[in-house]
Design an enzyme around this catalytic site. Structure first.
Site, PDB file in Angstrom:
ATOM      1  N   LYS A 129      -2.862  -1.932   7.609  1.00  0.00           N
ATOM      2  CA  LYS A 129      -4.133  -1.476   8.170  1.00  0.00           C
ATOM      3  C   LYS A 129      -4.385  -2.138   9.521  1.00  0.00           C
ATOM      4  O   LYS A 129      -4.069  -3.306   9.719  1.00  0.00           O
ATOM      5  CB  LYS A 129      -5.281  -1.809   7.212  1.00  0.00           C
ATOM      6  N   ARG A 167      -0.687  -2.363  -6.740  1.00  0.00           N
ATOM      7  CA  ARG A 167      -1.022  -3.412  -5.764  1.00  0.00           C
ATOM      8  C   ARG A 167      -2.031  -4.384  -6.366  1.00  0.00           C
ATOM      9  O   ARG A 167      -1.906  -5.603  -6.222  1.00  0.00           O
ATOM     10  CB  ARG A 167      -1.563  -2.765  -4.493  1.00  0.00           C
ATOM     11  N   TYR A 186     -10.065 -10.692  -6.723  1.00  0.00           N
ATOM     12  CA  TYR A 186      -9.048 -10.888  -7.754  1.00  0.00           C
ATOM     13  C   TYR A 186      -9.299 -12.143  -8.571  1.00  0.00           C
ATOM     14  O   TYR A 186      -8.760 -12.283  -9.667  1.00  0.00           O
ATOM     15  CB  TYR A 186      -7.654 -10.922  -7.119  1.00  0.00           C
ATOM     16  N   ARG A 229       0.856  -1.176   0.000  1.00  0.00           N
ATOM     17  CA  ARG A 229       0.000   0.000   0.000  1.00  0.00           C
ATOM     18  C   ARG A 229       0.898   1.234   0.000  1.00  0.00           C
ATOM     19  O   ARG A 229       2.017   1.192   0.515  1.00  0.00           O
ATOM     20  CB  ARG A 229      -0.904   0.027   1.232  1.00  0.00           C
ATOM     21  N   HIS A 284      -4.671  -9.074   3.853  1.00  0.00           N
ATOM     22  CA  HIS A 284      -6.117  -8.964   3.989  1.00  0.00           C
ATOM     23  C   HIS A 284      -6.591  -9.756   5.206  1.00  0.00           C
ATOM     24  O   HIS A 284      -6.203 -10.927   5.388  1.00  0.00           O
ATOM     25  CB  HIS A 284      -6.819  -9.510   2.746  1.00  0.00           C
ATOM     26  N   HIS A 318      -2.292   2.193  -5.892  1.00  0.00           N
ATOM     27  CA  HIS A 318      -3.095   1.014  -5.575  1.00  0.00           C
ATOM     28  C   HIS A 318      -3.318   0.151  -6.811  1.00  0.00           C
ATOM     29  O   HIS A 318      -3.583  -1.058  -6.693  1.00  0.00           O
ATOM     30  CB  HIS A 318      -4.427   1.431  -4.947  1.00  0.00           C
TER      31      HIS A 318
END
Length: 317
Positions: free
Chosen positions: A191, A263, A295, A160, A286, A260
């Site tokens: 995150k 990414r 994806y 990120r 994630h 992004h």
């Protein structure tokens, strides 16, 4: 209001005009918003008139059916939501005016809009961006080395932009964010303050080595950041976005490229090659695999395009 509706229900036409005047004078809505509300109420009057209903006679099942009709006619979920909001506002106002006992549009929701797929570069586009070597007079060697390293880490490690900007040149603190070149690992805090480590490929390590050889000449004394700007302080996310967009233009890419997107490209290309959804989830950091599963849809799009282009039975008549 359309003239056909006005001839059928002049009393409703006057009612809607009063409501729009209220929105214009008391709520001070912008002209463009008023036009949008007016168009939605025009459609509501058309639906009601087609069933010989006055606006005050409309019930919840009518509103639900008309919203479904709009969607069936091809209106996007957002367009249906805007119409429902306008209808709900009208009946809320009518309720305050003691013209209806209940709001028939309350509790009726527009259909959910499908989540847009993340945009990813094709493999050849990502490679063109990563392999770009600027040799023009405007390409300052230090900034060129820095920008090449940034692209390699964004695309090669799936970072990120906040994780990239938080990297330090060397480990510091209890939860260091840095790249251990000897081990070929990037140590990150993503995150939710979730720490993770990701492998760093050979191309990214070479780019890192080239940048580190020039970094000290640009960074201010004592600056811990791995990536610094012209002033020698930590590079910001907005500066990364600007430099990346410029670099994509120089590489001749036909689309706007942002961090992004690299990414997304990293995840999509990994999944195309490996098919290992759990591994990609771990690499991206994630918390839920459902976030990573988007994806698989990108991967299917890639396969579908390959099929359409290559299979003799895929040609459309």
């Amino acid at each position: 209001m359309s003239s056909a509706v006005a001839r059928l229900r002049p009393e409703d036409d006057a009612l809607v005009e009063r409501h729009l005047a209220h929105l214009r004078v008391e709520r001070r809505l912008a002209p463009t918003t008023l036009r949008s509300v007016g168009a939605s109420l025009d459609r509501l009057q058309g639906f009601a008139a087609a069933q010989s209903l006055a606006l005050a006679q409309v019930q919840g099942h009518h509103v639900r059916r008309w919203a479904a009709t709009l969607h069936g006619e091809g209106a996007a979920p957002r367009t249906v939501a805007i119409a429902l909001s306008a209808w709900r506002g009208l009946y809320r106002w009518m309720g305050r005016e003691k013209l209806v006992a209940a709001n028939p549009a309350d509790g009726i929701r527009a259909p959910k809009a499908p989540k847009p797929l993340p945009k990813a570069l094709a493999v050849d586009q990502a490679m063109a961006l990563a392999d770009l070597r600027r040799e023009d007079a405007a390409a300052e060697p230090r900034l060129e080395a820095r920008d090449r390293c940034i692209v390699e880490l964004l695309y090669g490690c799936g970072l990120r932009v906040a994780e990239l900007c938080a990297l330090d040149a060397r480990p510091a603190g209890d939860r260091p964010c840095w790249i251990d070149a000897a081990a070929g690992e990037a140590h990150l805090v993503g995150k939710g303050s979730k720490a993770r480590s990701v492998p760093v490929g050979a191309a990214a390590l070479r780019a890192l080595e080239a940048w580190l050889a020039l970094r000290e000449a640009l960074a201010r004394p004592g600056e811990p950041a791995l990536f610094v700007n012209r002033r020698g302080t930590r590079l910001s996310a907005s500066q990364v976005r600007t430099r990346l967009a410029e670099r994509a233009q120089q590489a001749g890419l036909p689309t706007h490229v942002h961090p992004h997107m690299l990414r997304h490209s990293y995840a999509s290309h990994l999944l195309q090659s490996s098919g290992d959804l759990r591994a990609v989830q771990e690499l991206l950091g994630h918390a839920s695999i459902s976030t990573t599963q988007v994806y698989t849809r990108l991967d299917f799009q890639h396969l579908a395009k390959t099929y359409d282009a290559a299979h003799p039975r895929a040609k459309r008549r």
